[in-house]
Design a protein around this motif. Structure first.
Motif, mmCIF file in Angstrom:
data_model
loop_
_atom_site.group_PDB
_atom_site.id
_atom_site.type_symbol
_atom_site.label_atom_id
_atom_site.label_comp_id
_atom_site.label_asym_id
_atom_site.label_seq_id
_atom_site.Cartn_x
_atom_site.Cartn_y
_atom_site.Cartn_z
ATOM 1 N N HIS A 1 0.837 -1.204 0.000
ATOM 2 C CA HIS A 1 0.000 0.000 0.000
ATOM 3 C C HIS A 1 0.870 1.251 0.000
ATOM 4 O O HIS A 1 0.665 2.175 -0.795
ATOM 5 C CB HIS A 1 -0.912 -0.018 1.233
ATOM 6 N N SER B 1 2.576 1.762 -3.271
ATOM 7 C CA SER B 1 1.647 2.175 -4.334
ATOM 8 C C SER B 1 1.277 3.653 -4.229
ATOM 9 O O SER B 1 0.822 4.244 -5.200
ATOM 10 C CB SER B 1 0.388 1.305 -4.309
ATOM 11 N N ILE C 1 1.335 -7.005 -3.164
ATOM 12 C CA ILE C 1 -0.108 -7.232 -3.055
ATOM 13 C C ILE C 1 -0.433 -8.676 -3.418
ATOM 14 O O ILE C 1 -1.262 -9.332 -2.777
ATOM 15 C CB ILE C 1 -0.880 -6.223 -3.929
ATOM 16 N N TYR D 1 -9.856 -5.928 4.286
ATOM 17 C CA TYR D 1 -10.770 -4.779 4.262
ATOM 18 C C TYR D 1 -11.690 -4.665 5.470
ATOM 19 O O TYR D 1 -12.330 -3.639 5.664
ATOM 20 C CB TYR D 1 -11.611 -4.812 2.979
ATOM 21 N N GLU E 1 -8.337 4.850 4.426
ATOM 22 C CA GLU E 1 -8.316 5.041 2.985
ATOM 23 C C GLU E 1 -8.599 3.709 2.276
ATOM 24 O O GLU E 1 -9.465 3.616 1.408
ATOM 25 C CB GLU E 1 -6.922 5.551 2.615
ATOM 26 N N MET E 2 -7.855 2.708 2.675
ATOM 27 C CA MET E 2 -7.937 1.423 1.988
ATOM 28 C C MET E 2 -9.328 0.805 2.106
ATOM 29 O O MET E 2 -9.855 0.240 1.154
ATOM 30 C CB MET E 2 -6.896 0.476 2.584
ATOM 31 N N LEU F 1 -14.383 2.040 0.760
ATOM 32 C CA LEU F 1 -15.549 1.578 -0.008
ATOM 33 C C LEU F 1 -16.232 0.388 0.663
ATOM 34 O O LEU F 1 -17.459 0.309 0.706
ATOM 35 C CB LEU F 1 -15.124 1.206 -1.432
ATOM 36 N N TRP G 1 -7.179 6.572 -7.073
ATOM 37 C CA TRP G 1 -8.000 5.535 -6.446
ATOM 38 C C TRP G 1 -7.246 4.249 -6.136
ATOM 39 O O TRP G 1 -7.861 3.286 -5.638
ATOM 40 C CB TRP G 1 -9.242 5.238 -7.306
ATOM 41 N N ILE G 2 -5.958 4.214 -6.403
ATOM 42 C CA ILE G 2 -5.222 2.968 -6.143
ATOM 43 C C ILE G 2 -5.290 2.589 -4.670
ATOM 44 O O ILE G 2 -5.535 1.433 -4.323
ATOM 45 C CB ILE G 2 -3.752 3.098 -6.600
ATOM 46 N N THR G 3 -5.097 3.556 -3.805
ATOM 47 C CA THR G 3 -5.093 3.242 -2.371
ATOM 48 C C THR G 3 -6.501 3.012 -1.826
ATOM 49 O O THR G 3 -6.659 2.614 -0.683
ATOM 50 C CB THR G 3 -4.435 4.371 -1.558
ATOM 51 N N ARG G 4 -7.515 3.284 -2.643
ATOM 52 C CA ARG G 4 -8.896 3.092 -2.183
ATOM 53 C C ARG G 4 -9.634 2.027 -2.988
ATOM 54 O O ARG G 4 -10.852 1.880 -2.849
ATOM 55 C CB ARG G 4 -9.655 4.417 -2.264
ATOM 56 N N ALA G 5 -8.938 1.312 -3.827
ATOM 57 C CA ALA G 5 -9.601 0.275 -4.637
ATOM 58 C C ALA G 5 -10.314 -0.705 -3.704
ATOM 59 O O ALA G 5 -9.797 -1.040 -2.641
ATOM 60 C CB ALA G 5 -8.575 -0.450 -5.492
ATOM 61 N N LYS H 1 -7.306 -3.552 -6.908
ATOM 62 C CA LYS H 1 -6.139 -2.715 -6.624
ATOM 63 C C LYS H 1 -4.979 -3.126 -7.530
ATOM 64 O O LYS H 1 -4.317 -2.284 -8.143
ATOM 65 C CB LYS H 1 -5.740 -2.866 -5.157
#
Lengths: 94, 263, 333
Positions: free
Chosen positions: B29, B32, B55, B80, B250-251, B254, C69-73, C79
């Motif tokens: 993370h 990235s 990942i 998640y 952040e991660m 969603l 959006w990579i860190t929020r995929a 991701k």
């Protein structure tokens, strides 16, 4: 601008034991980094098993066939990308 | 389920798998975060490869953790839907990216540990662990080659690059000891032959680090205070820095905002 | 497209051409590739540098909205796919800069021009990505529009550019599909919230995607010369029409509404009628007043400036090593 990394030409031998083939160029400060960058840039899809990196300035290219004056007047400065990419057979009809 | 697994406390095995997986997840993370912002195009591409490797590894480790746990949790569920206190990564990998030198130094200090761990895990009594380690070892060997060489080059580069690398080393070194600290979980999986004791990897790591720092003309920080070992703190025990909460906010956004949705 | 406003001079008639220019045009008309060391009109070289440069800049600035959006995929797989895709954009930028470098300009020079605001990149990347469906829309609509332009450019007259485009098109094939796949999941299996997100993305990206093809042919005075030189293959309006015709059924399949009340099938022309985008918005974005122009430029300039010590450090080390090798050779002799 003095810190601009030199340009390297990258040649890769694929999985099937064919000759090394020019795949493109990249910038790197030295040969070791050029090889590593080539691995990251040009073998992202498992394209190759062996990499050569050659400083673009060290390549001697044949003169172009046309007789006209060159856009770049200096003949001594070799063209940096003799063959940028080979055209894959499957797009030959395009 | 193999004999080795039967012999180990399942909870310890799961916890250990989460440690390995969470290290890869959180570091992946962090790496990235550089995407599109690194100092040169070639580096952007290389870092993305590294993040992708990590990942991918985290998917395998956390996938196995869910399998061993046996409660139907997938790698995605673990990544998640756990809160920070359930994460088991070491503090080092959640350190902020800082300047590019700090990112590279963090990577090097971790890679030098990671490679020793993966090599040892190839002899794991659990074939699933050995299989993942064999795949990851190749990737990690390349990460180390790259990060070690960049540390050397930048240490031996300009005065500014040397200063930045020395500063990065001084800032990060106090977070390296946690990687080699043995606790009850480590001992349980070591006794079952699943994984080496972290402390057994220390000598090889020390040798690599000393060799690289010397070539880089950087000064070894020597014996410094080490975070995450004394008291109740430490990522391996789920007591993290403040940074992890923001990474997860952040991660996981969603998945948290739209519970149960498929993506 | 990615080079929406590349200006070239008007096309010359054969009578006005010098003998060299006539011979050059003959080669192009025969479908020959022009290679770097060969003679070429100065205008051809300059136009190509601008066009390939803009295209390359678009690729690297284009990393930013998706990188956002990579860190929020939402899943590990999404991701990884997004990372791989954004990485490809960096690779495409690299190939294109390399192609431009064959024309006698260095990558750092091109970057300096970008950072100084003297070279442009595609208007599309000045729009924000506000929800996850935007990542789907960028792949589907933005990459879809880009591919529409890039496929014919594989036949462009300049060898290195053509070869770069071939490699890019080969790699690009998964980009549009991954975008559409994101939306398929959200629209066909998703919740009402997810469908609303997808429609929101559609509403915001439709017209900016249409703008990617550049102004209408009637207002695009520079196309003629570029088409004569085969560095532009189709007109802006041709490509835009093709894009709309291709996209409408794809949107219908997703159950998304294209935000254009005038959109309807025209049997006579065998294509859709559709509304023009608001060109005043396009020119405002190109002039620097889009929603994210300032952020995009700041991100690129910061990355470049903050990275200077890194690039210099590695170069200094490489030079030291070369000196050391030289000294070692001397000592051995």
């Amino acid at each position: 601008m003095s810190s601009e990394w030199p340009l390297w030409e990258i040649f890769i031998r694929g999985q099937h034991g064919l000759n090394h083939r020019h795949v493109g160029s990249l910038h790197a400060p030295d040969a070791e980094m050029a090889i590593r960058n080539a691995r990251d840039v040009y073998t992202r899809r498992n394209e190759g098993v062996s990499i050569w990196a050659v400083k673009s300035n060290d390549i001697t290219a044949s003169a172009p066939s046309d007789k006209g004056p060159l856009f770049e007047p200096s003949n001594s400065k070799v063209y940096r990308h003799p063959t940028f990419f080979d055209i894959p057979a499957e797009v030959g009809h395009m | 389920m193999g004999a080795a697994v039967a012999a180990v406390d399942r909870a310890a095995f799961v916890e250990w798998l989460e440690r390995v997986g969470d290290n890869a997840l959180v570091l992946g993370h962090r790496v990235s975060e550089w995407c599109g912002h690194s100092p040169v195009l070639e580096e952007d591409i290389a870092l993305a490869n590294q993040a992708l490797d990590l990942i991918g590894q985290c998917q395998l480790w956390l996938g196995l953790a869910g399998e061993v746990e046996g409660q139907g949790r997938s790698a995605d569920n673990l990544a998640y839907l756990r809160d920070a206190a359930a994460f088991r990564n070491v503090l080092l990998v959640e350190r902020p990216n800082g300047d590019f030198g700090q990112t590279l130094m963090r990577q090097f200090l971790f890679d030098a540990f990671h490679i020793e761990l993966m090599r040892a895990l190839k002899a794991s009594s659990d074939p699933r662990v050995a299989e993942i380690a064999a795949k990851a070892e190749k990737e990690v060997a390349y990460h180390l080659e790259r990060s070690a060489d960049l540390v050397i080059s930048l240490g031996d580069g300009t005065e500014e690059s040397r200063n930045r690398m020395q500063k990065a080393l001084n800032v990060l070194y106090p977070y390296t000891g946690e990687m080699f600290h043995d606790d009850a979980t480590d001992k349980a999986v070591a006794e079952a032959g699943i994984a080496p004791l972290p402390s057994s990897l220390r000598a090889a790591w020390d040798a690599t680090v000393r060799e690289v720092l010397e070539a880089a003309t950087l000064t070894h920080p020597g014996e410094t205070y080490q975070h995450g070992i004394n008291g109740a703190g430490g990522g391996k025990r789920g007591v993290h820095s403040e940074y992890l909460g923001y990474i997860l906010a952040e991660m996981q956004f969603l998945q948290r905002a739209y519970p149960g949705a498929v993506w | 497209m990615y080079a929406q406003l590349v200006s070239a001079e008007g096309a010359k008639s054969r009578e006005d051409m010098t003998p060299e220019e006539n011979a050059f045009q003959d080669r192009i008309d025969r479908g020959e590739k022009i290679e770097p060391k060969e003679w070429m009109p100065e205008g051809y070289r300059k136009t190509l540098i601008r066009q390939i440069g803009q295209h390359a800049h678009s690729e690297i600035v284009g990393q930013l909205p998706e990188g956002n959006w990579i860190t929020r995929a939402p899943t590990l797989e999404r991701k990884a796919i997004l990372l791989a895709k954004v990485q490809d954009e960096a690779g495409h930028g690299l190939y294109l800069y390399s192609a431009a470098e064959t024309l006698g300009v260095s990558r750092d020079e091109l970057l300096d021009l970008l950072h100084a605001g003297k070279m442009k990149y595609s208007s599309i990347f000045n729009y924000p990505t506000l929800n996850w469906a935007d990542i789907g829309a960028v792949g589907w609509l933005v990459d879809g529009a880009a591919i529409m332009n890039q496929v014919p450019l594989q036949r462009t007259s300049y060898g290195p550019y053509s070869r770069a485009m071939i490699r890019i098109c080969k790699e690009e094939s998964f980009h549009q599909r991954q975008g559409y796949d994101i939306l398929l999941k959200m629209c066909l299996q998703g919740t009402e919230d997810q469908k609303a997100m997808a429609q929101d993305a559609m509403n915001r990206f439709w017209y900016p995607a249409l703008m990617m093809f550049g102004p209408s042919d009637k207002d695009s005075v520079h196309s003629a010369q570029s088409m004569q030189w085969k560095i532009k293959i189709n007109t802006n309006d041709e490509l835009r029409q093709k894009f709309v015709d291709q996209t409408v059924p794809q949107a219908e399949y997703l159950g998304l509404t294209i935000p254009d009340p005038n959109l309807k099938w025209n049997e006579e022309k065998g294509g859709y009628d559709f509304s023009e985008p608001d060109w005043s918005e396009f020119f405002a974005v190109i002039a620097g007043n889009g929603p994210c122009n300032a952020e995009r430029m700041e991100a690129r300039v910061t990355a470049w400036e903050d990275g200077a010590w890194f690039r210099e450090g590695l170069m200094a080390h490489a030079n030291k090593q070369a000196e050391r090798r030289k000294a070692a050779r001397h000592a051995a002799e």
